[in-house]
Design a protein around this motif. Structure first.
Motif, PDB file in Angstrom:
ATOM      1  N   LYS A  42       0.137  20.267   5.075  1.00 18.91           N
ATOM      2  CA  LYS A  42       1.219  19.689   5.481  1.00 18.91           C
ATOM      3  C   LYS A  42       1.739  18.361   4.890  1.00 18.91           C
ATOM      4  CE  LYS A  42       1.793  22.035   9.873  1.00 18.91           C
ATOM      5  NZ  LYS A  42       2.040  22.022  11.441  1.00 18.91           N
ATOM      6  N   LEU A  43       0.735  17.884   4.409  1.00 13.69           N
ATOM      7  CA  LEU A  43       0.880  16.591   3.589  1.00 13.69           C
ATOM      8  C   LEU A  43       0.901  16.861   1.990  1.00 13.69           C
ATOM      9  CD1 LEU A  43      -1.847  14.573   5.497  1.00 13.69           C
ATOM     10  CD2 LEU A  43       0.696  14.512   5.912  1.00 13.69           C
ATOM     11  N   ASP A  44       1.009  18.090   1.500  1.00 12.48           N
ATOM     12  CA  ASP A  44       1.175  18.442   0.321  1.00 12.48           C
ATOM     13  C   ASP A  44       2.527  17.611  -0.576  1.00 12.48           C
ATOM     14  OD1 ASP A  44      -1.004  19.744   0.319  1.00 12.48           O
ATOM     15  OD2 ASP A  44      -0.167  21.709   0.190  1.00 12.48           O
ATOM     16  N   THR A  45       3.586  17.398   0.131  1.00 11.03           N
ATOM     17  CA  THR A  45       4.699  16.607  -0.501  1.00 11.03           C
ATOM     18  C   THR A  45       4.363  15.241  -1.006  1.00 11.03           C
ATOM     19  OG1 THR A  45       5.292  16.419   1.620  1.00 11.03           O
ATOM     20  CG2 THR A  45       6.184  18.363   0.709  1.00 11.03           C
ATOM     21  N   PHE A  46       3.078  14.846  -0.563  1.00 11.86           N
ATOM     22  CA  PHE A  46       2.685  13.627  -0.879  1.00 11.86           C
ATOM     23  C   PHE A  46       2.154  13.526  -2.264  1.00 11.86           C
ATOM     24  CE2 PHE A  46       3.606  12.435   3.463  1.00 11.86           C
ATOM     25  CZ  PHE A  46       4.140  11.255   3.432  1.00 11.86           C
ATOM     26  N   ILE A  47       1.557  14.645  -2.654  1.00 10.83           N
ATOM     27  CA  ILE A  47       0.832  14.768  -3.833  1.00 10.83           C
ATOM     28  C   ILE A  47       1.357  14.328  -5.240  1.00 10.83           C
ATOM     29  CG2 ILE A  47      -0.726  16.140  -5.287  1.00 10.83           C
ATOM     30  CD1 ILE A  47      -1.406  18.061  -2.579  1.00 10.83           C
ATOM     31  N   GLU A  48       2.756  14.941  -5.570  1.00 15.46           N
ATOM     32  CA  GLU A  48       3.163  14.487  -6.877  1.00 15.46           C
ATOM     33  C   GLU A  48       3.684  13.110  -6.715  1.00 15.46           C
ATOM     34  OE1 GLU A  48       4.442  15.188 -10.605  1.00 15.46           O
ATOM     35  OE2 GLU A  48       2.900  16.319  -9.425  1.00 15.46           O
ATOM     36  N   PRO A  49       4.523  12.594  -5.553  1.00 17.91           N
ATOM     37  CA  PRO A  49       4.820  11.353  -5.870  1.00 17.91           C
ATOM     38  C   PRO A  49       3.660  10.283  -5.938  1.00 17.91           C
ATOM     39  CG  PRO A  49       6.126  12.549  -3.984  1.00 17.91           C
ATOM     40  CD  PRO A  49       5.001  13.459  -4.586  1.00 17.91           C
ATOM     41  N   SER A  50       2.748  10.599  -5.326  1.00 17.69           N
ATOM     42  CA  SER A  50       1.427   9.788  -5.508  1.00 17.69           C
ATOM     43  C   SER A  50       0.964   9.799  -7.030  1.00 17.69           C
ATOM     44  CB  SER A  50       0.162  10.295  -4.582  1.00 17.69           C
ATOM     45  OG  SER A  50       0.678  10.220  -3.167  1.00 17.69           O
ATOM     46  N   ARG A  51       0.780  10.971  -7.602  1.00 17.81           N
ATOM     47  CA  ARG A  51       0.462  11.040  -9.000  1.00 17.81           C
ATOM     48  C   ARG A  51       1.665  10.161  -9.836  1.00 17.81           C
ATOM     49  NH1 ARG A  51       1.642  13.142 -13.428  1.00 17.81           N
ATOM     50  NH2 ARG A  51       3.584  14.220 -12.652  1.00 17.81           N
ATOM     51  N   GLN A  52       2.942  10.504  -9.530  1.00 16.27           N
ATOM     52  CA  GLN A  52       3.829   9.911 -10.494  1.00 16.27           C
ATOM     53  C   GLN A  52       3.971   8.302 -10.315  1.00 16.27           C
ATOM     54  OE1 GLN A  52       7.583  11.335  -9.031  1.00 16.27           O
ATOM     55  NE2 GLN A  52       7.305  13.419 -10.138  1.00 16.27           N
ATOM     56  N   MET A  53       3.436   7.616  -9.106  1.00 16.04           N
ATOM     57  CA  MET A  53       3.636   6.360  -9.087  1.00 16.04           C
ATOM     58  C   MET A  53       1.971   5.576  -9.186  1.00 16.04           C
ATOM     59  SD  MET A  53       5.426   6.414  -5.314  1.00 16.04           S
ATOM     60  CE  MET A  53       5.584   4.605  -4.876  1.00 16.04           C
ATOM     61  N   GLY A  54       1.165   6.481  -9.417  1.00 18.44           N
ATOM     62  CA  GLY A  54      -0.301   6.060  -9.825  1.00 18.44           C
ATOM     63  C   GLY A  54      -0.964   5.426  -8.785  1.00 18.44           C
ATOM     64  N   LEU A  55      -0.739   6.087  -7.630  1.00 18.49           N
ATOM     65  CA  LEU A  55      -1.416   5.488  -6.147  1.00 18.49           C
ATOM     66  C   LEU A  55      -2.478   6.194  -6.086  1.00 18.49           C
ATOM     67  CD1 LEU A  55       1.912   4.715  -3.847  1.00 18.49           C
ATOM     68  CD2 LEU A  55       0.432   3.164  -5.397  1.00 18.49           C
ATOM     69  N   ASP A  56      -3.532   5.413  -5.328  1.00 14.75           N
ATOM     70  CA  ASP A  56      -4.844   5.866  -5.085  1.00 14.75           C
ATOM     71  C   ASP A  56      -4.630   6.667  -3.590  1.00 14.75           C
ATOM     72  OD1 ASP A  56      -7.373   6.507  -4.476  1.00 14.75           O
ATOM     73  OD2 ASP A  56      -8.447   4.755  -4.982  1.00 14.75           O
TER      74      ASP A  56
END
Length: 299
Positions: A15-29
């Motif tokens: 249910k948290l999968d929608t955070f995966i791509e934005p995290s990658r794009q923003m370079g966040l750990d």
């Protein structure tokens, strides 16, 4: 060195999968996990404990965002207590307080906080079902609303239109009350539309309007009601939503507001710590996950 962020949910981690791509794009750990991933083991005689999630010590994280607790109260208490001990930042703020049951889980406590802060709520009577049956008709007159303190997404709410309906409903709900579920009665606000405002980090990022559940009981208008984005968000809704979120110590909240048809008065019916934001993403064109990640990274 980038901030290490842990995002936790009480249900499946997918249910948290929608955070995966934005995290990658923003370079966040960012680490995504479920409360069910929580582990600890004690060492005899050491008096020390290490709590891990996905084999990582929670102390390695700089910030923990609790997306939703659900039924995982025990795990949430464990995690938040450990985070406080280790000086880890927690979002939402309400979880930083040493409460046994935070107001995000106890609807009765949530309403108390809102009332104490002067937030306009429909007149509310919290009591046993027996007392609600006896006193609510005198307080509100028919029709009025009964809700459970554990209801989600408009479930567990009933319109009581007569004494007969009230008697039948109280009988139906008795067993649940014996299991520990609590109920409250509220005056029915005659509002045709419900406003959902999404607050992230002290700012409103979007709002939508939807028809209310019982609108056809007090309006002769047979239309289906409006489903629309509020762009820009009217200041009267923004101000109330921000005050409401602050009153219950929420950094990320979905605030539901009713505007009475005849008087134009505003009433808050819910401040949700685990709001669904799919419709706001779709209707308002807001990248909610990015807004949340930006806020978390700024702390």
């Amino acid at each position: 060195m980038s901030t290490k962020i842990l995002i936790l949910i009480g249900g499946p981690v997918r249910k948290l999968d929608t955070f995966i791509e934005p995290s990658r794009q923003m370079g966040l750990d960012v680490t995504l996990a479920s409360f069910s991933d929580t582990e600890y083991i004690s060492t005899e005689g050491s008096g020390k404990l290490q709590i891990t999630i996905k084999d990582k010590d929670l102390a390695e994280f700089d910030l923990i965002y609790i997306r939703m607790v659900g039924i995982r109260m025990e795990d949430a208490s464990l995690v938040t207590n450990y985070a406080r001990e280790k000086g880890i930042k927690i979002v939402d703020r309400v979880y930083r307080q040493a409460l046994f049951i935070p107001s995000t889980i106890s609807k009765a406590m949530e309403m108390k906080k809102l009332i104490n802060a002067g937030i306009p709520l429909p007149q509310t009577y919290f009591a046993s079902l027996s007392l609600i049956r006896e006193r609510a008709p005198k307080l509100f007159s028919f029709p009025f609303v009964i809700k459970s303190t554990s209801g989600k997404k408009a479930r567990d709410s009933w319109l009581v239109e007569s004494k007969e309906v009230l008697e039948s409903l109280v009988t139906e709900l008795r067993e649940r009350e014996k299991q520990g579920i609590r109920f409250f009665a509220q005056k029915l606000i005659k509002a045709s539309q419900r406003i959902r405002v999404l607050v992230v980090g002290g700012k409103v990022i979007g709002a939508i309007s939807r028809p209310t559940k019982w609108r056809k009981h007090f309006t002769s208008n047979n239309k289906e009601g409006k489903k629309e984005a509020l762009i820009p968000v009217p200041e009267k809704y923004s101000e109330l939503a921000l005050n409401c979120a602050n009153a219950v110590n929420l950094d990320i909240a979905g605030v539901d507001i009713l505007e009475e048809n005849d008087s134009g008065k505003l009433f808050v019916i819910e401040a949700n710590a685990a709001p669904s934001w799919n419709l706001i993403k779709k209707d308002c064109g807001v990248e909610v996950e990015k807004e949340i990640l930006n806020f978390l990274a700024s702390l």
